[in-house]
Every structure is written in C-alpha cells, then in structure tokens.
Design a protein around this motif. Structure first.
Motif, PDB file in Angstrom:
ATOM      1  N   PRO A 151      -7.476   4.065   3.909  1.00 59.67           N
ATOM      2  CA  PRO A 151      -6.779   3.593   5.114  1.00 59.67           C
ATOM      3  C   PRO A 151      -7.098   4.437   6.335  1.00 59.67           C
TER       4      PRO A 151
ATOM      5  N   ALA B 236       0.788  -1.232   0.000  1.00 61.74           N
ATOM      6  CA  ALA B 236       0.000   0.000   0.000  1.00 61.74           C
ATOM      7  C   ALA B 236       0.823   1.287   0.000  1.00 61.74           C
TER       8      ALA B 236
ATOM      9  N   GLY C  86      -2.564   1.548  -2.170  1.00 69.78           N
ATOM     10  CA  GLY C  86      -3.639   0.678  -1.701  1.00 69.78           C
ATOM     11  C   GLY C  86      -4.944   0.968  -2.416  1.00 69.78           C
ATOM     12  N   ARG C  87      -5.899   0.089  -2.233  1.00 68.81           N
ATOM     13  CA  ARG C  87      -7.181   0.247  -2.915  1.00 68.81           C
ATOM     14  C   ARG C  87      -8.325   0.605  -1.968  1.00 68.81           C
TER      15      ARG C  87
END
Length: 116
Positions: A101, A31, A97-98
């Motif tokens: 967060p 990420a 990242g997808r």
C-alpha cells in the motif's frame, strides 16, 4: 499533546499478546484488521499497541517492515483520538491486504479504525 510512540506504549509481553488474541474484539475494514482489548491486569499504560503483517501475503521482509513502519507512523500521528478513552486499551493492527500500500491509504484506514 505528545506525538511519540515509546517502548512503554508497545505490547511486548507474550502473556499480554496471548490474552489480546484470545479475548479481543475486532474492527475490520478492507486491508486492515484492528483487535482491541480492555486489559484487567498490568494496566499501567493507558494505550499499548502492536503491529503485524502476514508473511503469507508478503514474502519479503523489507515489504513487511515497510508496512509495519507505515502502520506505526500513522498510529503515532492519530493516537490522540484515543487519549480521552476512559479505560486502558491494548490494540493490534494487522495489515491484511495483498498489495504493497501507499502511505495515504494506510493513514486513512488507521484513522477510520480508531474512530470506530
């Protein structure tokens, strides 16, 4: 010890950004991708950084802006790790990242990337 992140500590020049992406080495973690480069020209500042988030992964601007805000804050609080670096550094923090967060997750990732 100063915990600031002023304008002079950010990479803004198109030429510097192009050189950074062309010649940088990478530190990868899940990420987070950190590109670093030792500049040969225009090294008046010891540390300079930039922060990016992919539009491909986060379509909404407010999500990208929130992640960049987290990255800047985490870097600002932990950049003293690099204060004793013998040479100037240009850094690029890219969140890969997808999922959106949490702050603690990014704080740990930035800290581990700066130690490497």
């Amino acid at each position: 010890m100063s915990f600031t992140l002023g304008k002079e500590e950010r990479i803004k020049s198109r030429k510097s950004i192009e050189i950074l992406f062309r010649e940088a080495k990478a530190v990868r973690s899940p990420a987070l991708l950190v590109l670093f480069h030792i500049p040969t020209i225009n090294a008046e500042n010891r540390l300079q950084a930039m922060f990016t988030v992919s539009k491909k992964n986060f379509k909404r601007a407010h999500d990208r802006n929130a992640i960049k805000r987290y990255l800047r804050e985490c870097y600002r609080l932990q950049k003293n790790i690099l204060d004793d670096a013998p040479v100037p550094l240009h850094l690029c923090f890219t969140f890969t990242g997808r999922q959106l967060p949490e702050y603690d997750y990014i704080y740990k990732k930035v800290g581990s990337a700066l130690l490497e």
